[in-house]
Design a protein around this motif. Structure first.
Motif: not given
Length: 141
Positions: A25, A77, A79, A96, A98
């Motif tokens: 990640i 991304r 988180l 994650d 996203t």
């Protein structure tokens, strides 16, 4: 995709556990993270406020959730990090989010684009009272 991982920090905020999913990640090997603060392991998290949130959770022993943006070569991304104080430190649950966040933003945009226009917002020649015709809301002009 559902990408979730777990790490553990001691009461001083130093990483004592870093699983393979967190490694994927955030892009930091567990071996490098051990013994460092989260920001020491992943400097890109330095300006996100995550370090302060972890510190506060460790100090007052209250669970917190933080959303952070992490930029990498693969792109930005989003988180979600849940910080759960435990005896001797805190467990950090990383996810994650996203794709979920992008989908929520797209949905909000589409709702705004598709919302009905109130009759009062129409130019005067097109305003009608549709309620007397058994219709809710504005109809065609």
């Amino acid at each position: 995709s559902l990408d979730q991982g777990m790490s553990v920090v001691d009461r001083t905020g130093r990483v004592t556990f870093w699983d393979d999913a967190v490694e994927r990640i955030v892009g930091c090997p567990g071996k490098r993270a051990l013994g460092l603060s989260v920001v020491g392991a992943v400097p890109a998290l330095g300006n996100t406020g995550l370090s302060q949130t972890i510190h506060e959770a460790l100090k007052d022993r209250t669970a917190r959730t933080s959303h952070v943006s992490l930029s990498s070569a693969a792109g930005a991304r989003i988180l979600q990090v849940k910080i759960l104080p435990v005896a001797g430190g805190a467990t950090l649950l990383w996810q994650d989010v996203t794709e979920r966040t992008q989908a929520e933003i797209a949905l909000k945009r589409s709702v705004l684009l598709l919302r009905p226009v109130e009759s009062a917002d129409w130019p005067a020649p097109f305003r009608r009272d549709w309620s007397s015709r058994g219709m809710d809301g504005p109809g065609p002009p």
